[in-house]
Write an enzyme that holds these catalytic residues in place. Structure first.
Site, mmCIF file in Angstrom:
data_model
loop_
_atom_site.group_PDB
_atom_site.id
_atom_site.type_symbol
_atom_site.label_atom_id
_atom_site.label_comp_id
_atom_site.label_asym_id
_atom_site.label_seq_id
_atom_site.Cartn_x
_atom_site.Cartn_y
_atom_site.Cartn_z
ATOM 1 N N HIS A 25 0.924 -1.129 0.033
ATOM 2 C CA HIS A 25 -0.095 -0.067 0.014
ATOM 3 C C HIS A 25 0.766 1.188 0.092
ATOM 4 O O HIS A 25 0.480 2.431 -0.531
ATOM 5 C CB HIS A 25 -1.018 -0.178 1.018
ATOM 6 C CG HIS A 25 -2.170 -0.578 0.911
ATOM 7 N ND1 HIS A 25 -3.310 -0.960 1.559
ATOM 8 C CD2 HIS A 25 -2.547 -1.335 -0.716
ATOM 9 C CE1 HIS A 25 -4.228 -1.592 0.904
ATOM 10 N NE2 HIS A 25 -4.014 -1.874 -0.236
ATOM 11 N N ARG A 67 -14.666 2.914 -4.091
ATOM 12 C CA ARG A 67 -14.410 1.489 -3.410
ATOM 13 C C ARG A 67 -14.809 1.712 -1.891
ATOM 14 O O ARG A 67 -14.133 2.523 -1.016
ATOM 15 C CB ARG A 67 -13.154 0.856 -3.501
ATOM 16 C CG ARG A 67 -13.330 -0.445 -2.739
ATOM 17 C CD ARG A 67 -11.725 -1.179 -3.053
ATOM 18 N NE ARG A 67 -10.768 -0.473 -2.307
ATOM 19 C CZ ARG A 67 -9.483 -1.206 -2.238
ATOM 20 N NH1 ARG A 67 -9.232 -1.909 -3.266
ATOM 21 N NH2 ARG A 67 -8.461 -0.614 -1.482
ATOM 22 N N GLU A 118 -11.215 -9.843 -6.564
ATOM 23 C CA GLU A 118 -9.748 -10.223 -6.217
ATOM 24 C C GLU A 118 -9.566 -11.137 -5.304
ATOM 25 O O GLU A 118 -8.386 -11.479 -4.697
ATOM 26 C CB GLU A 118 -9.635 -8.937 -5.486
ATOM 27 C CG GLU A 118 -10.233 -8.231 -4.344
ATOM 28 C CD GLU A 118 -10.036 -6.878 -3.857
ATOM 29 O OE1 GLU A 118 -9.028 -6.359 -3.976
ATOM 30 O OE2 GLU A 118 -11.013 -6.566 -2.909
ATOM 31 N N CYS A 128 -8.537 -2.873 -11.643
ATOM 32 C CA CYS A 128 -7.793 -1.714 -11.056
ATOM 33 C C CYS A 128 -6.654 -1.865 -10.329
ATOM 34 O O CYS A 128 -6.254 -1.120 -9.456
ATOM 35 C CB CYS A 128 -8.767 -0.945 -10.369
ATOM 36 S SG CYS A 128 -9.682 -2.025 -8.778
ATOM 37 N N ASP A 148 -4.575 -8.218 -5.275
ATOM 38 C CA ASP A 148 -4.916 -9.205 -4.336
ATOM 39 C C ASP A 148 -5.065 -10.449 -5.004
ATOM 40 O O ASP A 148 -4.637 -11.426 -4.418
ATOM 41 C CB ASP A 148 -6.048 -8.875 -3.610
ATOM 42 C CG ASP A 148 -5.944 -8.061 -2.425
ATOM 43 O OD1 ASP A 148 -5.104 -8.491 -1.377
ATOM 44 O OD2 ASP A 148 -6.533 -6.945 -2.110
ATOM 45 N N THR A 167 -6.179 -6.896 -9.239
ATOM 46 C CA THR A 167 -5.197 -8.134 -9.562
ATOM 47 C C THR A 167 -3.830 -7.922 -8.678
ATOM 48 O O THR A 167 -3.237 -8.916 -8.339
ATOM 49 C CB THR A 167 -4.505 -7.742 -10.981
ATOM 50 O OG1 THR A 167 -4.312 -6.502 -11.034
ATOM 51 C CG2 THR A 167 -5.456 -8.404 -12.255
ATOM 52 N N ARG A 206 -9.691 4.618 -3.472
ATOM 53 C CA ARG A 206 -9.426 3.738 -2.283
ATOM 54 C C ARG A 206 -9.593 4.679 -1.131
ATOM 55 O O ARG A 206 -9.187 5.402 -0.658
ATOM 56 C CB ARG A 206 -7.999 3.412 -2.019
ATOM 57 C CG ARG A 206 -7.632 2.281 -3.247
ATOM 58 C CD ARG A 206 -6.138 2.086 -2.844
ATOM 59 N NE ARG A 206 -5.582 0.745 -3.421
ATOM 60 C CZ ARG A 206 -4.940 0.715 -4.511
ATOM 61 N NH1 ARG A 206 -4.776 2.198 -5.426
ATOM 62 N NH2 ARG A 206 -4.398 -0.215 -5.298
HETATM 63 C C1 PEP Z 1 -6.071 -4.878 -5.556
HETATM 64 O O1 PEP Z 1 -5.881 -5.590 -4.905
HETATM 65 O O2 PEP Z 1 -5.623 -5.129 -6.739
HETATM 66 C C2 PEP Z 1 -6.656 -3.372 -5.489
HETATM 67 C C3 PEP Z 1 -6.693 -2.726 -6.450
HETATM 68 O O3 PEP Z 1 -6.862 -3.271 -4.269
HETATM 69 P P1 PEP Z 1 -5.883 -2.658 -3.183
HETATM 70 O O4 PEP Z 1 -4.423 -2.638 -4.020
HETATM 71 O O5 PEP Z 1 -6.302 -1.530 -2.502
HETATM 72 O O6 PEP Z 1 -5.746 -4.125 -2.266
HETATM 73 MG MG MG Z 2 -7.107 -5.277 -2.965
#
Ligand code: PEP
Ligand code: MG
Length: 468
Positions: free
Chosen positions: A17, A194, A330, A417, A354, A352, A139
């Site tokens: 993150h 989201r 995901e 995303c 997760d 993608t 996010r």
């Molecule tokens: C993902 O998992 O690809 C996603 C876009 O969500 P995050 O990166 O916030 O977990």
């Molecule tokens: Mg995710």
């Protein structure tokens, strides 16, 4: 991170993150340089070879190569980035003229839409300048970092309904403001918001630090007044909620279904922001996305609550704004049961990051620095699957989900995303898999536009050579 000019970390990977926040902000970032030894107490770090850099020293980092330099390296603005930020000047140099021509051609040819991942009005406005046709991912948990973090902490740790409601009431107007800004910057374009997906550890105080503070205070060794009753209660709660694998823990839709009122607060804020924009003469197009769904029943439960809140706000404000409700795909189980999930979803967006993490079973925060170079040497993969989508494994899940999702709902809108949405090879894959759009950080939008155009041109060329 907001204050930093560049970001260098010893931990994490390209899709941790920290890295995605940096990328979203357009800040140069080198993540997971695990040979650095960080001495927090001494406020310095040591690089291999013994070079020590202390707080206040200047270093320069190259986000493309990953090279870190001691001292200041002179830099110049990229004429290409300037072109995307401000358009083409009459006296543009040859390079900019060529880029301009290429981008127009790519836009005319591409079938994939290109959206941006953005969490603020400012980043959204930049995304539009870079050619984004909407927002594919906001996010919302990023809206609760900094000073607002303590409100989420209060919410998660609330011991009763009143405490929880007070935290939600404090969050709602802040969220409404956030969403109004983004919907304004993206007027007339779709904005996928989201609902909150915080791995709990990112929002709670650190268990070790808090334990030490309380233990020292109890032994009379801490600073006077070092640990209060509040700290002791907090420690109890943090222990109770502590997770060994927070990325596989109480996140996403699970959190929304467990903490009453959390999703409802966010949906109310989205709906009011949309109604405010309509009153101001705007054309808001919000899309509400539920994260981390693995079973259609989770989505159905969340959707029922979302629809109820939307109906209440439309009645209260007298304006009804068309709002799609969909889900991230995901979790591998979601991909494998996409046909069922599409019964409750008006759109899918592949997460993608997760999906790669859970599909391969390796942590996006930990493994890149730990063993990926060995895996690349061994030929397990040619490039990190967090950077370029693994077409055989994770890609196969994507294809199955697209097929089965559309069998249930032929008009299902499908995007991606995860960070792969801005990676050239992955964009070609998503084109081939029949997605409607890719979404990536604003600075990667031009790359996605270009590659989406190339994918269409290459497909047409292959088709015409097949028919000869
Ligand atoms: C993902 O998992 O690809 C996603 C876009 O969500 P995050 O990166 O916030 O977990
Ligand atoms: Mg995710």
């Amino acid at each position: 991170m907001i204050a930093a000019q560049g970001i260098l970390t010893s931990r994490g990977g390209k899709t941790s993150h920290a890295a995605v926040v940096a990328r979203g902000m357009g800040k140069t970032c080198v993540c997971g340089a695990d040979e650095l030894e960080v001495d927090l107490a001494g406020r310095k770090f040591t690089a291999p070879g013994g070079v020590t850099v202390s707080e206040g020293d200047v270093i320069s980092i190259d986000g493309t190569s990953g090279v870190v330099y001691e001292g200041e390296v002179p830099v110049v603005a990229s004429p290409v980035v300037e072109y995307f930020e401000h358009g083409r000047a009459g006296d543009a140099d040859e390079l900019v003229v060529a880029v301009d021509k290429l981008m127009r051609h790519a836009d005319a040819e591409r079938r994939l839409g290109v959206r941006a991942n953005s969490d603020t009005g400012e980043d959204s406005a930049r995304a539009v300048r870079f050619g984004a046709q909407g927002i594919g991912l906001t996010r919302t948990e990023h809206m609760f970092l900094g000073e607002r973090r303590q409100l989420v902490e209060r919410l998660i740790l609330a011991s009763g309904d009143d405490e929880r409601q007070a935290a939600l009431d404090a969050l709602e107007p802040l969220q409404r403001g956030d969403f109004t800004e983004i919907l304004e910057a993206m007027d007339g374009k779709p904005v996928t918001i989201r609902l909150i997906d915080p791995p709990l550890h990112e929002f709670l105080p650190d268990l070790t630090e808090l334990s030490v503070k309380v233990a020292l205070a109890e032994n009379g060794a801490g600073e006077p007044g070092g640990a209060s009753d509040k700290d002791r209660k907090l420690l109890e709660a943090v222990r109770r909620l502590h997770e060994q694998n927070p990325m596989l823990g109480l996140r996403g839709v699970r959190l929304g279904l467990v903490i009453p009122g959390l999703f409802a607060m966010q949906v109310r804020a989205i709906a009011h922001a949309a109604a405010d924009r309509v009153k101001a003469g705007g054309d808001p197009q919000p899309e509400i996305m539920v994260p981390l769904v693995g079973a259609v029943q989770e989505l159905e439960a969340a959707r029922e609550e979302i629809e109820q809140v939307l109906a209440d706000v439309w009645k209260e404000t007298g304006s009804e704004v068309k709002t799609l409700i969909g889900t991230m795909i995901e979790v591998p189980r979601a991909a494998m049961t996409a046909g069922q999930i599409a019964q409750a979803a008006q759109f899918f967006s592949f997460g993608t990051n997760d999906l790669t993490q859970m599909g391969w079973g390796f942590s996006r925060d930990d493994v890149e620095g730990a063993f990926f170079s060995r895996y690349i040497d061994l030929g397990v993969f040619g490039v990190s699957p967090f950077e370029t989508l693994d077409p055989d494994g994770i890609g196969r899940m994507v294809k199955i989900a697209v097929k089965e999702g559309r069998e249930t709902r032929p008009d299902l809108k499908i995007g991606v995303c995860g960070e792969h949405g801005g990676d050239p090879d992955s964009v070609h894959f998503f084109h081939g898999a029949g997605l409607d759009y890719v979404s990536c950080s604003p600075f990667r939008v031009p790359v996605a536009r270009l590659e989406a155009g190339r994918a269409a041109v290459l497909e047409a060329a292959a088709g015409s050579s097949d028919s000869r």
